[in-house]
Design a protein around this motif. Structure first.
Motif, PDB file in Angstrom:
ATOM      1  N   GLY A 105       0.848  -1.192   0.000  1.00 30.24           N
ATOM      2  CA  GLY A 105       0.000   0.000   0.000  1.00 30.24           C
ATOM      3  C   GLY A 105       0.880   1.236   0.000  1.00 30.24           C
ATOM      4  N   ASN A 106       0.738   2.065   1.032  1.00 36.74           N
ATOM      5  CA  ASN A 106       1.554   3.278   1.108  1.00 36.74           C
ATOM      6  C   ASN A 106       2.734   3.117   2.080  1.00 36.74           C
ATOM      7  OD1 ASN A 106       0.138   3.263   3.489  1.00 36.74           O
ATOM      8  ND2 ASN A 106      -0.430   5.422   3.413  1.00 36.74           N
ATOM      9  N   LYS A 107       3.108   1.864   2.359  1.00 38.02           N
ATOM     10  CA  LYS A 107       4.206   1.574   3.295  1.00 38.02           C
ATOM     11  C   LYS A 107       5.311   0.797   2.586  1.00 38.02           C
ATOM     12  CE  LYS A 107       0.932   1.278   7.066  1.00 38.02           C
ATOM     13  NZ  LYS A 107       0.298   0.437   8.059  1.00 38.02           N
ATOM     14  N   ILE A 108       6.547   1.097   2.964  1.00 34.82           N
ATOM     15  CA  ILE A 108       7.696   0.378   2.434  1.00 34.82           C
ATOM     16  C   ILE A 108       8.433  -0.260   3.608  1.00 34.82           C
ATOM     17  CG2 ILE A 108       9.877   0.532   1.171  1.00 34.82           C
ATOM     18  CD1 ILE A 108       8.748   3.110  -0.158  1.00 34.82           C
ATOM     19  N   HIS A 109       8.646  -1.569   3.516  1.00 33.86           N
ATOM     20  CA  HIS A 109       9.384  -2.315   4.522  1.00 33.86           C
ATOM     21  C   HIS A 109      10.466  -3.121   3.811  1.00 33.86           C
ATOM     22  CE1 HIS A 109       6.663  -1.559   7.920  1.00 33.86           C
ATOM     23  NE2 HIS A 109       5.687  -1.660   7.035  1.00 33.86           N
ATOM     24  N   GLN A 110      11.628  -3.216   4.439  1.00 36.88           N
ATOM     25  CA  GLN A 110      12.715  -4.008   3.876  1.00 36.88           C
ATOM     26  C   GLN A 110      12.338  -5.490   3.920  1.00 36.88           C
ATOM     27  OE1 GLN A 110      15.348  -2.883   2.373  1.00 36.88           O
ATOM     28  NE2 GLN A 110      16.314  -4.854   2.019  1.00 36.88           N
ATOM     29  N   ASN A 111      12.506  -6.164   2.802  1.00 37.54           N
ATOM     30  CA  ASN A 111      12.269  -7.600   2.718  1.00 37.54           C
ATOM     31  C   ASN A 111      13.631  -8.282   2.639  1.00 37.54           C
ATOM     32  OD1 ASN A 111      11.868 -10.247   1.878  1.00 37.54           O
ATOM     33  ND2 ASN A 111      10.111  -9.738   0.611  1.00 37.54           N
ATOM     34  N   CYS A 112      13.992  -8.976   3.705  1.00 36.96           N
ATOM     35  CA  CYS A 112      15.319  -9.592   3.818  1.00 36.96           C
ATOM     36  C   CYS A 112      15.307 -11.094   3.550  1.00 36.96           C
ATOM     37  CB  CYS A 112      15.871  -9.351   5.228  1.00 36.96           C
ATOM     38  SG  CYS A 112      15.939  -7.627   5.703  1.00 36.96           S
ATOM     39  N   THR A 113      14.192 -11.642   3.103  1.00 36.47           N
ATOM     40  CA  THR A 113      14.093 -13.096   2.992  1.00 36.47           C
ATOM     41  C   THR A 113      15.107 -13.705   2.037  1.00 36.47           C
ATOM     42  OG1 THR A 113      12.322 -12.904   1.357  1.00 36.47           O
ATOM     43  CG2 THR A 113      11.663 -13.224   3.667  1.00 36.47           C
ATOM     44  N   GLY A 114      15.610 -12.953   1.073  1.00 37.03           N
ATOM     45  CA  GLY A 114      16.595 -13.474   0.133  1.00 37.03           C
ATOM     46  C   GLY A 114      18.030 -13.347   0.613  1.00 37.03           C
ATOM     47  N   CYS A 115      18.220 -12.711   1.751  1.00 42.53           N
ATOM     48  CA  CYS A 115      19.570 -12.435   2.252  1.00 42.53           C
ATOM     49  C   CYS A 115      19.933 -13.404   3.376  1.00 42.53           C
ATOM     50  CB  CYS A 115      19.641 -10.993   2.768  1.00 42.53           C
ATOM     51  SG  CYS A 115      21.288 -10.487   3.262  1.00 42.53           S
ATOM     52  N   SER A 116      21.178 -13.864   3.364  1.00 48.78           N
ATOM     53  CA  SER A 116      21.618 -14.819   4.380  1.00 48.78           C
ATOM     54  C   SER A 116      22.712 -14.261   5.288  1.00 48.78           C
ATOM     55  CB  SER A 116      22.119 -16.090   3.699  1.00 48.78           C
ATOM     56  OG  SER A 116      23.243 -15.789   2.892  1.00 48.78           O
ATOM     57  N   VAL A 117      23.083 -12.995   5.122  1.00 45.76           N
ATOM     58  CA  VAL A 117      24.229 -12.405   5.824  1.00 45.76           C
ATOM     59  C   VAL A 117      24.295 -12.763   7.313  1.00 45.76           C
ATOM     60  CG1 VAL A 117      25.290 -10.223   6.553  1.00 45.76           C
ATOM     61  CG2 VAL A 117      24.646 -10.559   4.174  1.00 45.76           C
ATOM     62  N   PRO A 118      23.281 -12.474   8.131  1.00 43.79           N
ATOM     63  CA  PRO A 118      23.459 -12.688   9.572  1.00 43.79           C
ATOM     64  C   PRO A 118      23.163 -14.102  10.064  1.00 43.79           C
ATOM     65  CG  PRO A 118      21.344 -11.709   9.199  1.00 43.79           C
ATOM     66  CD  PRO A 118      22.011 -11.826   7.841  1.00 43.79           C
ATOM     67  N   HIS A 119      22.942 -15.033   9.167  1.00 46.56           N
ATOM     68  CA  HIS A 119      22.516 -16.366   9.579  1.00 46.56           C
ATOM     69  C   HIS A 119      23.567 -17.453   9.367  1.00 46.56           C
ATOM     70  CE1 HIS A 119      18.623 -14.802  10.499  1.00 46.56           C
ATOM     71  NE2 HIS A 119      18.553 -14.270   9.297  1.00 46.56           N
ATOM     72  N   ALA A 120      24.790 -17.041   9.066  1.00 42.58           N
ATOM     73  CA  ALA A 120      25.895 -17.995   8.912  1.00 42.58           C
ATOM     74  C   ALA A 120      26.725 -17.993  10.191  1.00 42.58           C
ATOM     75  CB  ALA A 120      26.760 -17.603   7.721  1.00 42.58           C
ATOM     76  N   LYS A 121      27.135 -19.166  10.615  1.00 45.69           N
ATOM     77  CA  LYS A 121      27.881 -19.318  11.860  1.00 45.69           C
ATOM     78  C   LYS A 121      29.119 -18.411  11.897  1.00 45.69           C
ATOM     79  CE  LYS A 121      30.168 -22.834  14.668  1.00 45.69           C
ATOM     80  NZ  LYS A 121      30.552 -24.247  14.745  1.00 45.69           N
ATOM     81  N   GLU A 122      29.846 -18.325  10.795  1.00 49.12           N
ATOM     82  CA  GLU A 122      31.062 -17.517  10.750  1.00 49.12           C
ATOM     83  C   GLU A 122      30.757 -16.041  11.014  1.00 49.12           C
ATOM     84  OE1 GLU A 122      30.049 -19.571   8.172  1.00 49.12           O
ATOM     85  OE2 GLU A 122      31.293 -21.250   8.842  1.00 49.12           O
ATOM     86  N   TYR A 123      29.699 -15.533  10.410  1.00 41.21           N
ATOM     87  CA  TYR A 123      29.309 -14.122  10.603  1.00 41.21           C
ATOM     88  C   TYR A 123      28.904 -13.892  12.063  1.00 41.21           C
ATOM     89  CZ  TYR A 123      27.008  -9.643   9.855  1.00 41.21           C
ATOM     90  OH  TYR A 123      26.632  -8.313   9.928  1.00 41.21           O
ATOM     91  N   ILE A 124      28.149 -14.816  12.605  1.00 40.10           N
ATOM     92  CA  ILE A 124      27.694 -14.683  13.995  1.00 40.10           C
ATOM     93  C   ILE A 124      28.886 -14.663  14.944  1.00 40.10           C
ATOM     94  CG2 ILE A 124      26.394 -15.793  15.854  1.00 40.10           C
ATOM     95  CD1 ILE A 124      24.571 -16.934  13.525  1.00 40.10           C
TER      96      ILE A 124
END
Length: 141
Positions: A105-124
């Motif tokens: 509608g008139n709202k914009i929200h970031q959609n991160c479902t395609g991104c894996s950056v913070p979910h890898a053990k090494e990054y964590i």
């Protein structure tokens, strides 16, 4: 639910699990391993509403839920800015090519479902803190 309410509620849930694991003698490595999706689904089924649906937020084989958000995510429940006639409530500060702006509608929200950056053990492990809110300190703007 607002971003701020989710953020505060999630911090408490995360802290309770971490405290339990520390009390059981877990070290940093074991704590992060505990947060793999498959284990969390069984042992911490109230941590995420998607667990009840046996669903992942990201299509990642080795999804780790320790961060369950991203230090590159920014939000403001009052709105960050306006693009054309739409209010943007969240964004990615690194402009990840795997994320996108979702228009609702008139709202914009970031959609991160395609991104894996913070979910890898090494990054964590690289960004690790026992305090989830400390890792996410820049998210609220």
């Amino acid at each position: 639910m607002s971003y701020k309410i989710w953020f505060e509620t999630h911090d408490i849930k995360h802290a309770n699990i971490v405290k339990k694991l520390i009390d059981q003698g877990y070290d940093k490595e074991k704590i992060v391993e505990y947060f793999y999706y498959e284990n969390m689904l069984i042992n911490e089924n109230n941590f995420c509403p998607l667990y009840a649906k046996n669903k992942k937020c990201h299509d990642i084989e080795k999804l780790n839920c320790y961060m369950c958000a991203c230090p590159n995510f920014r939000f403001n429940d009052e709105g960050i800015d306006t693009i054309e006639d739409k209010v943007r409530y969240s964004l990615c500060v690194i402009d990840s090519p795997d994320g996108k702006a979702g228009v609702y509608g008139n709202k914009i929200h970031q959609n991160c479902t395609g991104c894996s950056v913070p979910h890898a053990k090494e990054y964590i492990l690289e960004h690790f803190s026992l305090e989830w809110k400390k890792m996410m300190k820049a998210c609220q703007i």
